[in-house]
Design a protein around this motif. Structure first.
Motif, PDB file in Angstrom:
ATOM      1  N   ARG A 163       0.599  -0.781  -0.089  1.00 53.47           N
ATOM      2  CA  ARG A 163       0.098  -0.082  -0.254  1.00 53.47           C
ATOM      3  C   ARG A 163       0.637   1.199  -0.074  1.00 53.47           C
ATOM      4  O   ARG A 163       1.901   1.342   0.909  1.00 53.47           O
ATOM      5  CB  ARG A 163      -1.045   0.182   1.641  1.00 53.47           C
ATOM      6  N   GLY A 164       0.022   2.465  -0.687  1.00 48.12           N
ATOM      7  CA  GLY A 164       1.243   3.737  -0.932  1.00 48.12           C
ATOM      8  C   GLY A 164       2.477   3.164  -1.363  1.00 48.12           C
ATOM      9  O   GLY A 164       3.545   4.525  -1.762  1.00 48.12           O
ATOM     10  N   LEU A 165       3.211   2.106  -2.169  1.00 42.69           N
ATOM     11  CA  LEU A 165       4.361   2.184  -3.000  1.00 42.69           C
ATOM     12  C   LEU A 165       3.651   2.802  -4.016  1.00 42.69           C
ATOM     13  O   LEU A 165       3.115   2.836  -4.284  1.00 42.69           O
ATOM     14  CB  LEU A 165       4.770   0.444  -2.872  1.00 42.69           C
ATOM     15  N   SER A 166       4.979   3.780  -4.670  1.00 43.41           N
ATOM     16  CA  SER A 166       5.642   4.327  -5.819  1.00 43.41           C
ATOM     17  C   SER A 166       6.768   4.460  -5.913  1.00 43.41           C
ATOM     18  O   SER A 166       7.908   4.825  -5.574  1.00 43.41           O
ATOM     19  CB  SER A 166       4.009   5.947  -5.201  1.00 43.41           C
ATOM     20  N   LEU A 167       7.299   5.812  -6.692  1.00 39.76           N
ATOM     21  CA  LEU A 167       8.161   6.039  -7.544  1.00 39.76           C
ATOM     22  C   LEU A 167       8.335   7.090  -7.698  1.00 39.76           C
ATOM     23  O   LEU A 167       7.143   7.830  -8.377  1.00 39.76           O
ATOM     24  CB  LEU A 167       8.448   5.159  -8.586  1.00 39.76           C
ATOM     25  N   LEU A 168       9.239   7.706  -7.372  1.00 37.24           N
ATOM     26  CA  LEU A 168      10.172   9.500  -6.865  1.00 37.24           C
ATOM     27  C   LEU A 168      10.499   9.984  -8.644  1.00 37.24           C
ATOM     28  O   LEU A 168      11.232   8.716  -8.202  1.00 37.24           O
ATOM     29  CB  LEU A 168      10.354   9.944  -6.289  1.00 37.24           C
ATOM     30  N   ILE A 169      10.773  10.315  -8.821  1.00 35.95           N
ATOM     31  CA  ILE A 169      11.288  10.688 -10.584  1.00 35.95           C
ATOM     32  C   ILE A 169      11.130  11.955  -9.942  1.00 35.95           C
ATOM     33  O   ILE A 169      10.141  13.201 -10.595  1.00 35.95           O
ATOM     34  CB  ILE A 169      11.242  10.110 -10.945  1.00 35.95           C
ATOM     35  N   ILE A 170      13.131  12.508 -10.186  1.00 33.67           N
ATOM     36  CA  ILE A 170      13.388  13.589 -10.088  1.00 33.67           C
ATOM     37  C   ILE A 170      14.276  14.255 -10.950  1.00 33.67           C
ATOM     38  O   ILE A 170      15.260  13.895 -11.587  1.00 33.67           O
ATOM     39  CB  ILE A 170      13.822  14.270  -8.836  1.00 33.67           C
ATOM     40  N   HIS A 171      13.343  15.136 -12.576  1.00 35.92           N
ATOM     41  CA  HIS A 171      14.261  15.734 -13.579  1.00 35.92           C
ATOM     42  C   HIS A 171      15.305  17.211 -13.231  1.00 35.92           C
ATOM     43  O   HIS A 171      14.246  17.798 -12.887  1.00 35.92           O
ATOM     44  CB  HIS A 171      13.501  15.868 -14.639  1.00 35.92           C
ATOM     45  N   GLY A 172      16.574  16.496 -13.636  1.00 33.76           N
ATOM     46  CA  GLY A 172      17.324  17.227 -13.507  1.00 33.76           C
ATOM     47  C   GLY A 172      17.216  18.494 -14.166  1.00 33.76           C
ATOM     48  O   GLY A 172      16.592  18.546 -14.847  1.00 33.76           O
ATOM     49  N   ALA A 173      17.921  19.542 -13.160  1.00 34.74           N
ATOM     50  CA  ALA A 173      17.955  20.763 -14.588  1.00 34.74           C
ATOM     51  C   ALA A 173      19.268  21.288 -14.428  1.00 34.74           C
ATOM     52  O   ALA A 173      19.934  21.402 -13.137  1.00 34.74           O
ATOM     53  CB  ALA A 173      17.164  21.828 -14.004  1.00 34.74           C
ATOM     54  N   GLU A 174      20.133  21.984 -15.331  1.00 36.45           N
ATOM     55  CA  GLU A 174      21.252  22.462 -15.492  1.00 36.45           C
ATOM     56  C   GLU A 174      22.175  22.102 -15.075  1.00 36.45           C
ATOM     57  O   GLU A 174      22.410  21.070 -14.948  1.00 36.45           O
ATOM     58  CB  GLU A 174      21.517  23.964 -15.214  1.00 36.45           C
ATOM     59  N   LYS A 175      23.685  22.315 -13.693  1.00 36.13           N
ATOM     60  CA  LYS A 175      24.811  21.574 -13.880  1.00 36.13           C
ATOM     61  C   LYS A 175      24.430  20.871 -12.293  1.00 36.13           C
ATOM     62  O   LYS A 175      24.848  20.063 -12.247  1.00 36.13           O
ATOM     63  CB  LYS A 175      25.362  22.657 -13.312  1.00 36.13           C
ATOM     64  N   ASP A 176      23.484  21.524 -11.373  1.00 36.62           N
ATOM     65  CA  ASP A 176      23.186  20.682 -10.404  1.00 36.62           C
ATOM     66  C   ASP A 176      22.358  19.180 -10.661  1.00 36.62           C
ATOM     67  O   ASP A 176      22.023  18.960  -8.967  1.00 36.62           O
ATOM     68  CB  ASP A 176      22.659  21.876  -9.329  1.00 36.62           C
TER      69      ASP A 176
END
Length: 147
Positions: free
Chosen positions: A66-79
């Motif tokens: 229950r509540g299992l999910s994937l978090l994906i963060i797309h990067g921006a610029e040099k960081d």
């Protein structure tokens, strides 16, 4: 959460590293505006249920899922994904994975990175892949083994 490892890879093909993390989320629709992420359900969309407002209320029969999910963060610029304001953040819900690995995937005439998943199921081992199509994350089943 304990379990699948985090992955840093260029999932959207822009040349900047992105972050993929398995997580738990109790109420994704309530938190999406506060934390500025997009809630998506590529698995249910693949099965024909495209309304995330409805599918976000679905619960697993197995309490540990229950509540299992994937978090994906797309990067921006040099960081990259560590940037103060990343390019995009996604919370992908209702994916039936038990293990994850990021590998190359051939799509039409190009090669992209995909998130390969070994899925939970009733007695058979099923695999699938999740990938960025340029606008959203898509889910595709790859098949199962008959044991």
């Amino acid at each position: 959460m304990a379990g699948p490892q985090q992955f840093v890879a260029d999932l959207d093909g822009d040349g900047i590293d992105d972050l993929l993390v398995a997580a738990r989320c109790r109420n994704p629709m309530a938190d999406k505006d506060e934390y500025s992420f997009v809630v998506a359900d590529p698995y249910s969309t693949f099965l024909g249920y495209g309304d995330v407002k409805v599918t976000s209320t679905f619960g697993s029969n197995e309490p540990e899922r229950r509540g299992l999910s994937l978090l994906i963060i797309h990067g921006a610029e040099k960081d990259a994904w560590r940037a103060e304001t990343p390019k995009a953040k996604f919370l992908l819900i209702n994916l039936p994975f038990k293990s994850l690995v990021v590998k190359r995937l051939s799509m039409k005439k190009r090669t992209i990175l995909g998130v390969y998943m070994e899925e939970t199921g009733e007695g058979e081992s099923t695999s699938s892949v999740l990938f960025w199509d340029g606008k959203k994350y898509r889910y595709t089943q790859l098949g199962s083994t008959m044991e």
